[in-house]
Motif scaffolding. Sequence first.
Motif, PDB file in Angstrom:
ATOM      1  N   ARG A 114       0.838  -1.212   0.000  1.00 51.02           N
ATOM      2  CA  ARG A 114       0.000   0.000   0.000  1.00 51.02           C
ATOM      3  C   ARG A 114       0.868   1.256   0.000  1.00 51.02           C
ATOM      4  N   LEU A 115       1.960   1.220   0.777  1.00 53.85           N
ATOM      5  CA  LEU A 115       2.846   2.384   0.831  1.00 53.85           C
ATOM      6  C   LEU A 115       3.480   2.657  -0.533  1.00 53.85           C
ATOM      7  N   LEU A 116       3.845   1.607  -1.258  1.00 60.48           N
ATOM      8  CA  LEU A 116       4.421   1.791  -2.587  1.00 60.48           C
ATOM      9  C   LEU A 116       3.409   2.402  -3.550  1.00 60.48           C
ATOM     10  N   TRP A 117       2.169   1.952  -3.485  1.00 58.88           N
ATOM     11  CA  TRP A 117       1.145   2.507  -4.367  1.00 58.88           C
ATOM     12  C   TRP A 117       0.826   3.957  -4.001  1.00 58.88           C
ATOM     13  N   VAL A 118       0.854   4.247  -2.706  1.00 56.20           N
ATOM     14  CA  VAL A 118       0.634   5.638  -2.284  1.00 56.20           C
ATOM     15  C   VAL A 118       1.758   6.532  -2.804  1.00 56.20           C
ATOM     16  N   GLY A 119       3.010   6.054  -2.750  1.00 54.29           N
ATOM     17  CA  GLY A 119       4.125   6.826  -3.295  1.00 54.29           C
ATOM     18  C   GLY A 119       3.969   7.073  -4.781  1.00 54.29           C
ATOM     19  N   LEU A 120       3.541   6.041  -5.514  1.00 54.28           N
ATOM     20  CA  LEU A 120       3.325   6.213  -6.951  1.00 54.28           C
ATOM     21  C   LEU A 120       2.219   7.226  -7.216  1.00 54.28           C
ATOM     22  N   ALA A 121       1.155   7.162  -6.413  1.00 51.80           N
ATOM     23  CA  ALA A 121       0.051   8.117  -6.593  1.00 51.80           C
ATOM     24  C   ALA A 121       0.498   9.546  -6.310  1.00 51.80           C
ATOM     25  N   LEU A 122       1.300   9.743  -5.277  1.00 52.05           N
ATOM     26  CA  LEU A 122       1.789  11.087  -4.957  1.00 52.05           C
ATOM     27  C   LEU A 122       2.705  11.625  -6.052  1.00 52.05           C
ATOM     28  N   MET A 123       3.593  10.765  -6.586  1.00 51.44           N
ATOM     29  CA  MET A 123       4.480  11.210  -7.655  1.00 51.44           C
ATOM     30  C   MET A 123       3.682  11.552  -8.913  1.00 51.44           C
ATOM     31  N   SER A 124       2.655  10.769  -9.202  1.00 53.52           N
ATOM     32  CA  SER A 124       1.812  11.066 -10.370  1.00 53.52           C
ATOM     33  C   SER A 124       1.069  12.384 -10.166  1.00 53.52           C
ATOM     34  N   THR A 125       0.568  12.610  -8.961  1.00 50.64           N
ATOM     35  CA  THR A 125      -0.131  13.863  -8.660  1.00 50.64           C
ATOM     36  C   THR A 125       0.804  15.048  -8.790  1.00 50.64           C
ATOM     37  N   PHE A 180      13.476  23.764  -7.350  1.00 49.08           N
ATOM     38  CA  PHE A 180      13.430  23.574  -5.905  1.00 49.08           C
ATOM     39  C   PHE A 180      12.741  22.256  -5.529  1.00 49.08           C
ATOM     40  N   VAL A 181      11.798  21.799  -6.338  1.00 51.75           N
ATOM     41  CA  VAL A 181      11.192  20.484  -6.095  1.00 51.75           C
ATOM     42  C   VAL A 181      12.250  19.387  -6.234  1.00 51.75           C
ATOM     43  N   THR A 182      13.066  19.496  -7.300  1.00 57.31           N
ATOM     44  CA  THR A 182      14.141  18.515  -7.498  1.00 57.31           C
ATOM     45  C   THR A 182      15.161  18.581  -6.363  1.00 57.31           C
ATOM     46  N   TYR A 183      15.515  19.798  -5.967  1.00 54.24           N
ATOM     47  CA  TYR A 183      16.489  19.966  -4.889  1.00 54.24           C
ATOM     48  C   TYR A 183      15.935  19.414  -3.571  1.00 54.24           C
ATOM     49  N   GLY A 184      14.640  19.639  -3.331  1.00 54.89           N
ATOM     50  CA  GLY A 184      14.018  19.101  -2.120  1.00 54.89           C
ATOM     51  C   GLY A 184      14.015  17.579  -2.115  1.00 54.89           C
ATOM     52  N   SER A 185      13.811  16.964  -3.301  1.00 55.05           N
ATOM     53  CA  SER A 185      13.856  15.501  -3.387  1.00 55.05           C
ATOM     54  C   SER A 185      15.257  14.984  -3.096  1.00 55.05           C
ATOM     55  N   ALA A 186      16.279  15.691  -3.615  1.00 53.29           N
ATOM     56  CA  ALA A 186      17.657  15.294  -3.335  1.00 53.29           C
ATOM     57  C   ALA A 186      17.968  15.402  -1.844  1.00 53.29           C
TER      58      ALA A 186
END
Length: 248
Positions: free
Chosen positions: A131-142, A166-172
């Motif tokens: 479920r956590l993996l699917w939630v991560g995929l849903a958040l990235m798609s959103t 800044f989104v990319t930098y925050g992910s890093a």
Amino acid sequence: MLTTVGAFLQGVQREDKGIERAEVFATDGSKVSDATLMEVLLMNDFKLVINNTAYSVSPPVKDKLSSEHATEMEDIKSLVHRLFVALHLEEHQIRKERELLQKLDHLKEELLPLEQMKARITDSADAKTSRLLWVGLALMSTQGGALAWLTWWVYSWDIMEPVTYFVTYGSAMAFYAYFVLTKRDYIYPDATDRQFLHYFYQKSKKQHFNVERYNKLKEDLAEAEESLKRLRQPLHLRLPIQEIGDKD
């Protein structure tokens, strides 16, 4: 004679309780070690000291064995030992096999409820991880959809370019924080396994599942099965293969 000097002196003291001191010395005055074999001691003269009295002992002259004769004697002793082992090996192997089978049954009985509980906990942890993996995929798609919508329908790329940076930098920064906390690179299979173990131990604690005891029983079971496997091998049992099959 395989008796040692120490055993001989102890036997003398047991026979006469009045003996408080019993020692053996060579003719030059040096003390003979208790580990010396009596056969070696009787090759030469020696002194036997009992309490404060010294007795000179002169063993009868005995022809020393030649090296060839001594080798033959050692071969005979070895042959007798192998015959004794061969005659009693099957009885020992059967008794050992019975003990291992009883141990296996006992371990399996102890493991059965733990295996059932572990299966339930594993299914629950696996479902949560999935479920956590699917939630991560849903958040990235959103996130991707929101950035595309803002770029082409609301604002322009000139405005959204710094936002995406800044989104990319925050992910890093998030990945680096994961490395700081876990001392591991953020690799998806490793992160999934880590999250699964987190849910597994969390659920185990709630249901009072003793992981250490379970692992210990599994190790004992594997060791007992390996011992039984080695015991039943014809080369170890020294029996024909057909007889082994009949026993199984």
